[in-house]
Write an enzyme that holds these catalytic residues in place. Structure first.
Site, PDB file in Angstrom:
ATOM      1  CG  ASP A  49      -0.371   0.050   2.512  1.00  0.00           C
ATOM      2  OD1 ASP A  49       0.857  -0.115   2.611  1.00  0.00           O
ATOM      3  OD2 ASP A  49      -1.113   0.256   3.500  1.00  0.00           O
ATOM      4  CD  GLU A 120       0.800  -1.355   7.972  1.00  0.00           C
ATOM      5  OE1 GLU A 120       0.551  -0.600   8.946  1.00  0.00           O
ATOM      6  OE2 GLU A 120       1.191  -0.929   6.868  1.00  0.00           O
ATOM      7  CD  GLU A 187       8.127  -0.356   7.354  1.00  0.00           C
ATOM      8  OE1 GLU A 187       7.183  -1.075   6.965  1.00  0.00           O
ATOM      9  OE2 GLU A 187       8.311   0.817   6.961  1.00  0.00           O
TER      10      GLU A 187
HETATM   11  O1  KIV Z   1       3.582  -0.985   1.637  1.00  0.00           O
HETATM   12  C1  KIV Z   1       4.670  -1.536   1.458  1.00  0.00           C
HETATM   13  O2  KIV Z   1       5.313  -1.389   0.416  1.00  0.00           O
HETATM   14  C2  KIV Z   1       5.186  -2.400   2.523  1.00  0.00           C
HETATM   15  C3  KIV Z   1       6.611  -2.855   2.441  1.00  0.00           C
HETATM   16  C4  KIV Z   1       7.564  -1.736   2.433  1.00  0.00           C
HETATM   17  C5  KIV Z   1       6.931  -3.862   3.479  1.00  0.00           C
HETATM   18  O3  KIV Z   1       4.480  -2.728   3.415  1.00  0.00           O
END
Ligand code: KIV
Length: 272
Positions: A49, A120, A187
């Site tokens: 996202d 998430e 992350e």
């Molecule tokens: O939204 C995204 O691109 C992500 C990655 C950076 C892990 O969640």
């Protein structure tokens, strides 16, 4: 019948082979053309996202809709053949209840042909991960810095700096594994925490601003290609496409203004 070996896509369970072995290669992708260029090099293509920021120009991922994720997810599936395609569930599409999450994740898989979704959140999402994974939906977890929680985190900053916070993120990771996640993005955490989580889990971990000790790494493709103007400390740039694009646009503009483009070879003619 053809006896050519068919190129098969990676499966969520096949990624387990990366645990403690050769690290898994993951990049984000948002379009069919870029996905087709990345496909041969990546184990996983993540339709993140992050597209809200890098493709649509929002200043966070919060405005991203399910429709955007489905449109770009389907494009990435069409453009790729062998990588596992994982699609981010956008903000507001899964947090309300496990039922909401299942309905929206099922729609994402039906309408894109992707193999998995990512959500998430740690322990608070364990019930949702269990709901999805026991009903046929492969789920990638995401702990540490959670961009969809930017307003409650107070900005995009490294997480798990105190022992208590680190212990909480560790517990989040354990809860997601226990709930059936097949892999986990870690992350924006200090290296010792990323290592501790990676060593404690039997599912592969994928670091971004984490540690080389993770079982794989992911970067946002526009960041690593040097398209985005500013990037976080953890990004390594492998190309400088912003310069390449600006230079090409400048030369095209010069050619148009001087009437040197189109040249004779670019013109249609009625000769046989
Ligand atoms: O939204 C995204 O691109 C992500 C990655 C950076 C892990 O969640």
């Amino acid at each position: 019948m053809s006896h050519h070996a068919e190129i098969k896509r990676r499966t969520a369970s096949s990624l387990l082979a990366h645990k403690g072995e050769t690290p898994m290669v993951v990049l984000t992708a948002y379009s069919a053309q870029v996905a087709s260029l990345l496909d041969a090099h990546c184990d996983v293509l993540l339709v993140g996202d992050s597209l809200g920021m890098v493709v649509y120009g929002f200043d966070s991922t919060l405005p991203v809709t399910l429709e955007m994720m489905i449109a770009h997810g389907a494009a990435v599936v069409r453009g790729s053949k062998q990588a596992l395609v994982v699609i981010d569930m956008p903000f507001g599409s899964y947090q309300a209840s496990p039922k909401q999450a299942f309905e929206n994740a099922a729609r994402v898989l039906k309408e894109t042909g992707a193999q998995a979704v990512k959500i998430e959140g740690g322990a608070v999402m364990a019930e949702t991960v269990r709901m999805l994974s026991t009903r046929g939906i492969a789920v990638m977890g995401h702990v540490g810095l959670l961009p969809q929680s930017v307003h409650t985190l107070g900005g995009y900053k490294a997480q798990g700096k105190t022992q208590d916070d680190a212990d909480m993120i560790f517990a989040d990771a354990k809860a997601l594994e226990e709930a059936g996640a097949f892999a986990l993005v870690i992350e924006g955490v200090m290296e010792p925490l990323a290592k501790r989580i990676t060593q404690a889990l039997s599912i592969p971990t994928i670091g971004i601003g984490g540690s080389a000790a993770c079982d794989g790494q992911v970067l946002v493709v526009d960041d690593m290609l040097g398209i985005t103007p500013r990037t976080a400390k953890f990004v390594k740039r492998y190309a400088n496409l912003s310069e390449t694009i600006a230079d090409a646009a400048g030369r095209y503009a010069d050619d148009v203004r001087s009437r040197s483009f189109p040249a004779p070879q670019h013109l249609y003619s009625n000769k046989p």
